[in-house]
Motif scaffolding. Structure first.
Motif, PDB file in Angstrom:
ATOM      1  N   LEU A  46     -19.713 -43.092 -15.082  1.00  0.00           N
ATOM      2  CA  LEU A  46     -20.383 -44.233 -15.688  1.00  0.00           C
ATOM      3  C   LEU A  46     -19.914 -44.487 -17.119  1.00  0.00           C
ATOM      4  N   GLU A  47     -19.638 -45.758 -17.402  1.00  0.00           N
ATOM      5  CA  GLU A  47     -19.289 -46.215 -18.748  1.00  0.00           C
ATOM      6  C   GLU A  47     -20.206 -47.402 -19.066  1.00  0.00           C
ATOM      7  N   GLU A  48     -21.142 -47.191 -19.970  1.00  0.00           N
ATOM      8  CA  GLU A  48     -22.151 -48.217 -20.223  1.00  0.00           C
ATOM      9  C   GLU A  48     -21.867 -49.003 -21.501  1.00  0.00           C
ATOM     10  N   HIS A  49     -22.031 -50.321 -21.392  1.00  0.00           N
ATOM     11  CA  HIS A  49     -21.884 -51.216 -22.532  1.00  0.00           C
ATOM     12  C   HIS A  49     -23.199 -51.978 -22.683  1.00  0.00           C
ATOM     13  N   VAL A  50     -23.985 -51.589 -23.674  1.00  0.00           N
ATOM     14  CA  VAL A  50     -25.266 -52.248 -23.929  1.00  0.00           C
ATOM     15  C   VAL A  50     -25.004 -53.416 -24.869  1.00  0.00           C
ATOM     16  N   ILE A  51     -25.162 -54.627 -24.338  1.00  0.00           N
ATOM     17  CA  ILE A  51     -24.743 -55.822 -25.071  1.00  0.00           C
ATOM     18  C   ILE A  51     -25.743 -56.964 -24.886  1.00  0.00           C
ATOM     19  N   ASP A  52     -25.516 -58.032 -25.639  1.00  0.00           N
ATOM     20  CA  ASP A  52     -26.205 -59.300 -25.406  1.00  0.00           C
ATOM     21  C   ASP A  52     -25.398 -60.022 -24.328  1.00  0.00           C
ATOM     22  N   LEU A  53     -25.941 -60.100 -23.127  1.00  0.00           N
ATOM     23  CA  LEU A  53     -25.190 -60.685 -22.014  1.00  0.00           C
ATOM     24  C   LEU A  53     -24.874 -62.159 -22.215  1.00  0.00           C
ATOM     25  N   PHE A  54     -25.615 -62.824 -23.087  1.00  0.00           N
ATOM     26  CA  PHE A  54     -25.307 -64.221 -23.394  1.00  0.00           C
ATOM     27  C   PHE A  54     -24.037 -64.334 -24.246  1.00  0.00           C
ATOM     28  N   ARG A  55     -23.568 -63.195 -24.727  1.00  0.00           N
ATOM     29  CA  ARG A  55     -22.328 -63.163 -25.523  1.00  0.00           C
ATOM     30  C   ARG A  55     -21.287 -62.290 -24.821  1.00  0.00           C
ATOM     31  N   LEU A  56     -21.303 -62.333 -23.510  1.00  0.00           N
ATOM     32  CA  LEU A  56     -20.398 -61.503 -22.707  1.00  0.00           C
ATOM     33  C   LEU A  56     -18.934 -61.745 -23.060  1.00  0.00           C
ATOM     34  N   SER A  57     -18.592 -62.970 -23.383  1.00  0.00           N
ATOM     35  CA  SER A  57     -17.194 -63.305 -23.697  1.00  0.00           C
ATOM     36  C   SER A  57     -16.674 -62.552 -24.921  1.00  0.00           C
ATOM     37  N   ASP A  58     -17.585 -62.073 -25.780  1.00  0.00           N
ATOM     38  CA  ASP A  58     -17.163 -61.313 -26.963  1.00  0.00           C
ATOM     39  C   ASP A  58     -16.595 -59.948 -26.582  1.00  0.00           C
ATOM     40  N   TYR A  59     -16.805 -59.544 -25.333  1.00  0.00           N
ATOM     41  CA  TYR A  59     -16.407 -58.204 -24.905  1.00  0.00           C
ATOM     42  C   TYR A  59     -15.224 -58.236 -23.934  1.00  0.00           C
ATOM     43  N   LYS A  60     -14.412 -59.248 -24.092  1.00  0.00           N
ATOM     44  CA  LYS A  60     -13.247 -59.419 -23.215  1.00  0.00           C
ATOM     45  C   LYS A  60     -12.351 -58.185 -23.218  1.00  0.00           C
TER      46      LYS A  60
END
Length: 219
Positions: A46-60
């Motif tokens: 497992l590799e978890e990325h806790v993010i704001d999903l409305f800003r998913l594009s920031d995590y390209k």
């Protein structure tokens, strides 16, 4: 050769089942979760990325894998504001498909709903239909859009109306056959099994109706 997968919506009824299957599947060595909060699962895959999903594009830069499983979705009760609802049910799956295209991810499996139609007068159906059209416009090499009927699952939150609907469908299911079979309720684990099978096998249809999901889950 081991594969990697991205999972969106791992805390939901179907997403949690997909996560269990991916973690148990020896074909996968890395499972990336993109979510608003950390899961309670501990696993070396497992590799978890806790993010704001409305800003998913920031995590390209970290949105890289062999496959994407998108199980994102909400309900009117959970999200009464239509703008927020649209951002979840349309925005997140579409951005995920766009990132998959940009990063060369060839396989994209997403959950829609029975009755999805971009021309529908019903907001929920129209939102799902517009999401489907936008995902298909990305022209990913392998895309499957699942359209389940009422999903039966053990949920953490109480959904009184959904429980009542499940009870009604339990009585109605035996009467639905032929073209009406797609309206039978379906379990979350059946959808999850079908998603993994579709990702790892050849299947002609892009849109997968609820009755076909159930058939595939038994393979």
């Amino acid at each position: 050769m081991s594969k990697s997968a991205i999972l969106l919506g791992a805390s939901g009824a179907v997403g949690s089942e997909v996560l269990k299957l991916l973690l148990a599947d020896t074909r996968y060595d890395t499972i990336k979760l993109f979510s608003r909060s950390k899961s309670d699962v501990s696993n070396p895959k497992l590799e978890e990325h806790v993010i704001d999903l409305f800003r998913l594009s920031d995590y390209k830069a970290v949105f890289t894998a062999d496959e994407v499983y998108c199980c994102i979705g909400t309900t009117k009760a959970q999200t009464p504001d239509k703008d927020t609802y649209y951002k979840i049910d349309y925005g997140i799956p579409v951005v995920a498909a766009q990132l998959a295209k940009e990063n060369g991810i060839k396989t994209y499996i997403v959950i829609s709903a029975i009755g999805a139609d971009a021309e529908s007068g019903i907001f929920y159906n129209r939102t799902k239909g517009e999401m489907q059209d936008a995902v298909l416009n990305e022209n990913l090499p392998k895309t499957h859009i699942l359209q389940p009927s009422l999903i039966v699952a053990k949920r953490k939150d109480k959904r009184i109306m959904e429980k009542a609907a499940q009870g009604f469908m339990w009585l109605l299911n035996p009467l639905l056959f032929g073209n009406a079979a797609k309206y039978k309720s379906i379990s979350a684990d059946s959808i999850a099994k079908a998603m993994l099978w579709l990702a790892n096998n050849s299947y002609q249809n892009t849109i997968v109706s609820s009755d076909k999901i159930k058939e595939i889950s038994r393979k």
